[in-house]
Scaffold this motif. Structure first.
Motif: not given
Length: 746
Positions: A287-300
């Motif tokens: 949650a904290e890293m979703q707009f800071k370059g964190g992994p997004l594949g799982e959120l997709v």
């Protein structure tokens, strides 16, 4: 007393009426035995039977869907029906006796005594009087039933030792007899066949008038109301943004699919969705890293799954914190009871991830068994059978914190179709630009690098130099925290993190999308290919796996990756994908020149990664997959018509055996292959027949000519292989561009 009498249920009124009529009839008959005719006797007998049938029908309606039988437990009225059976049997004996004496009086002849006075009807060995005395039916498993239900006998043995460990078993009628074990294990938990005790042996169908229909929903605001974070951590922020961005495409997709495929008449499922990766307890800081370059594949994946479930019209409950999950679970009936009844569960399917699964197990305690078949695990890289079965994994030293969950391997839903043992969920490749916008963007001799973190670029300078010297301008989208300087080649134009539309404009003007070797199997290469950029897919000189690469260490899979993106290599290929060794300078230079020489840069997107393809696939899973019904051969999906058994060569997995024939290994049909006669039908000359436990069977041992079948159903594996074994493999056809579905399996 009178008030209570008038409140009696309908079936008890019928019982009172029946008893009154019988007593009146017997009184009249005995008083007037000399004047009652044969006709009157028959009429009275028929009236008794008619009223009895009415009572039984009313009783059946009131108890519809309830487990029944001499050992079936509470609320089934079985004791009342036993009493009625004895009463009716006694009445019929009396009527036979009266009829007998009337015949003597009228005909003056002696008739043989009715069979009921003496001999027992051997075709129906358990009579009403026997039931009152506690006589049991005989419940036995045939050899075929033992094969089709391999866990049944083991469960019976467990029940012998443990049925008194919790009162809930007695509440379902378990009384220590083998029949009560088999009835419970077939009707309640589904481990044994109903036919073993002459139960109802067909797939139960749901009554349409008692179920809500799943109607297509295109109300975006309704979905947004479900994605509200109660703790205001903005855990759903990125998911909400993605859904809103591509919502028009979802609307168009579900409308288009409904015109091609009949989506009417589907039952609305109650679905719990728990995103454990977003919870504070996970420690992963998604949650904290979703707009800071964190992994997004799982959120997709989660974004697309939630949207598909919603537009298909199912009833959703969405949670992301352990406290929320516990609150929901506390409302589930007998969540902590070991009895695994699933007849009245208020949820049909549970989508969850590995972290969420740990939280769920903690919440339900001993009752996990009754919910385990409802689970669908969103598991990007998959879980192979050898790591899934806890006892086997522990024995073979393969047990990890990610595995050992004892689920059916197809309950794990992956990002790409890399292992047929699991179910391919996938995701939707996002396309921000419409056709008019795409035409206005000019493509240049430029390349965008696939790598948003600086560490991914380390050791790749020589490769990037070769590309740049070929006349290619290189762009990057590397995230820099607090604008700290990045160690990138001076010729790289870095844009930092871009929003979706800006990123896709950059993809549209680039001719090349440059892979660096990591991250593995992400969505970005498919987005680039969809916009016409050619993906250079790094090939590995040695395989990347759990033994050679720290990334895979601890993950429950033996997969060996020979390139950064195996799906792009295997299912797409040239001219959209070039898989090369990026450490080979000549190969890099030659490939870049091939790309520059192309006349057209047309986009390509497999159907399974479109919104419509995703909805179609998830709808098929929801409608057809059933992991609670262990007698799955009664409702087999995919159907047998789509499957053929192939006998492979030694040292090949079933995945490879099927793929060589342009087919997909179908693990749900291993049961048909798992027989010695099946091996012999394919030409195996069996020197001996064996039953073993491992991921390689059924198979023929080429050294000993032994025919070996599988003992443990959860170890059926498409990927298992051994040098001296020829595997017997169930292989199915598939829809081109929709590999998860067979032809006609929509």
């Amino acid at each position: 007393m009178a008030c209570k009498l008038f409140k009696l249920p309908r079936r008890q009124w019928l019982l009172l009426l029946l008893v009154a009529l019988v007593l009146w009839g017997l009184l009249i008959v005995n008083i007037n035995i000399g004047i009652v005719s044969n006709h009157d006797s028959g009429r009275l007998k028929n009236e008794v039977i008619r009223l009895s049938e009415r009572y039984i029908r009313a009783l059946a309606r009131d108890n519809d869907g309830v487990v029944d039988g001499p050992y079936a437990g509470r609320f089934t009225a079985y004791d009342l029906k036993k009493t009625m059976a004895v009463l009716l049997e006694n009445i019929l004996e009396r009527l036979d006796y009266i009829e007998h004496h009337l015949n003597i009086s009228s005909n003056m002849t002696t008739l043989a005594q009715p069979a009921r006075d003496g001999a027992v009807n051997k075709s129906n060995p358990v009579l009403a009087k026997d039931l009152i005395k506690g006589e049991e039916d005989r419940c036995v498993l045939s050899d075929k039933e033992r094969q089709l239900y391999p866990h049944c006998q083991g469960k019976i043995e467990w029940m012998k030792a443990m049925w008194e460990s919790d009162p809930c078993y007695k509440s379902f009628g378990v009384d220590g007899s083998i029949c009560s074990f088999i009835m419970y294990l077939s009707e309640v938990e589904g481990w044994c066949p109903r036919s073993a005790w002459h139960g109802y042996n067909s797939v139960p169908t749901e009554k349409a008038d008692h179920t809500n229909k799943a109607n297509i929903s295109t109300d975006l605001e309704g979905l947004m109301k479900l994605l509200v974070d109660p703790n205001e951590r903005q855990g759903y922020a990125w998911i909400r943004m993605r859904i809103k961005r591509i919502w028009p495409r979802w609307e168009a997709a579900v409308t288009s699919l409904s015109q091609k495929q009949d989506l009417r008449g589907r039952r609305q499922k109650k679905i719990l969705v728990h995103l454990g990766l977003l919870s504070k307890q996970s420690g992963w800081k998604f949650a904290e890293m979703q707009f800071k370059g964190g992994p997004l594949g799982e959120l997709v994946q989660w974004s697309d799954l939630i949207t598909a479930l919603y537009v298909l019209g199912h009833q959703l409950t969405i949670t992301s914190e352990a406290e929320q999950l516990s609150s929901v679970v506390s409302q589930l009936p007998a969540a902590n009871s070991p009895c695994q009844s699933r007849k009245e569960l208020p949820v049909d399917i549970i989508y969850i991830d590995i972290m969420g699964l740990k939280q769920f197990k903690k919440s339900v305690g001993n009752g996990f068994g009754k919910f385990s078949c409802l689970l669908r695990i969103v598991d990007s890289f998959g879980t192979e059978p050898a790591f899934n079965l806890h006892s086997f994994a522990k024995q073979r030293k393969k047990l990890t914190s990610w595995g050992g969950n004892d689920l059916h391997p197809q309950q794990f839903f992956t990002m790409f179709p890399h292992s047929p043992d699991n179910s391919f969920m996938g995701f939707v490749v996002e396309r921000h630009l419409n056709e008019s916008n795409v035409r206005d963007i000019k493509r240049t001799n430029s390349a965008l690098v696939y790598g948003k973190n600086a560490y991914m670029w380390e050791g790749k300078t020589s490769y990037l130099d070769t590309v740049n010297k070929s006349g290619i301008l290189i762009h990057g989208t590397v995230y820099s925290e607090d604008n700290k300087p990045l160690k990138l080649p001076a010729y790289v134009e870095n844009h930092g993190l871009l929003n979706g539309e800006e990123l896709h404009k950059l993809l549209r003007q680039s001719k090349i999308f440059l892979g660096l070797g990591f991250p593995y199997e992400g969505p970005a290469p498919l987005e680039a290919i969809a916009y016409g950029a050619v993906y250079i897919n790094p090939k590995f000189s040695t395989s990347h796996n759990r033994n050679t690469n720290p990334f895979f260490k601890g993950k429950p899979t033996e997969r060996e990756l020979w390139s950064q993106h195996p799906y792009a290599e295997q299912f797409i290929g040239e001219p959209h994908v070039y898989t090369i060794n990026i450490e080979d300078e000549e190969a890099v230079r030659t490939t870049v020149q091939k790309i520059l020489d192309l006349d057209k840069f047309e986009g390509f997107l497999p159907y399974e990664f479109t919104e419509e393809g995703f909805i179609q696939r998830m709808n098929s899973y929801i409608e057809h997959q059933n992991f609670c019904q262990f007698q799955r051969q009664l409702a087999k999906w995919p159907p047998e018509s789509s499957v053929k058994l192939l006998f492979g060569e030694a040292e090949k997995s079933c995945k490879d055996v099927c793929w060589e024939k342009n087919l997909i290994c179908e693990p749900s049909h291993f049961l048909e292959a798992n027989a010695h006669h099946s091996l012999m039908q394919k030409g195996a000359a069996c020197a001996a027949n064996k039953t073993l436990t491992d991921i390689f069977y059924p198979a023929l041992d080429t050294k000993t000519n032994d025919c070996i079948i599988q003992q443990e159903e959860l170890l059926f594996s498409c990927v298992g292989k051994q040098d001296n074994l020829r595997r017997l493999c169930p292989c199915r056809n598939y829809i081109k561009g929709q590999t998860a579905l067979c032809v006609g399996c929509e």
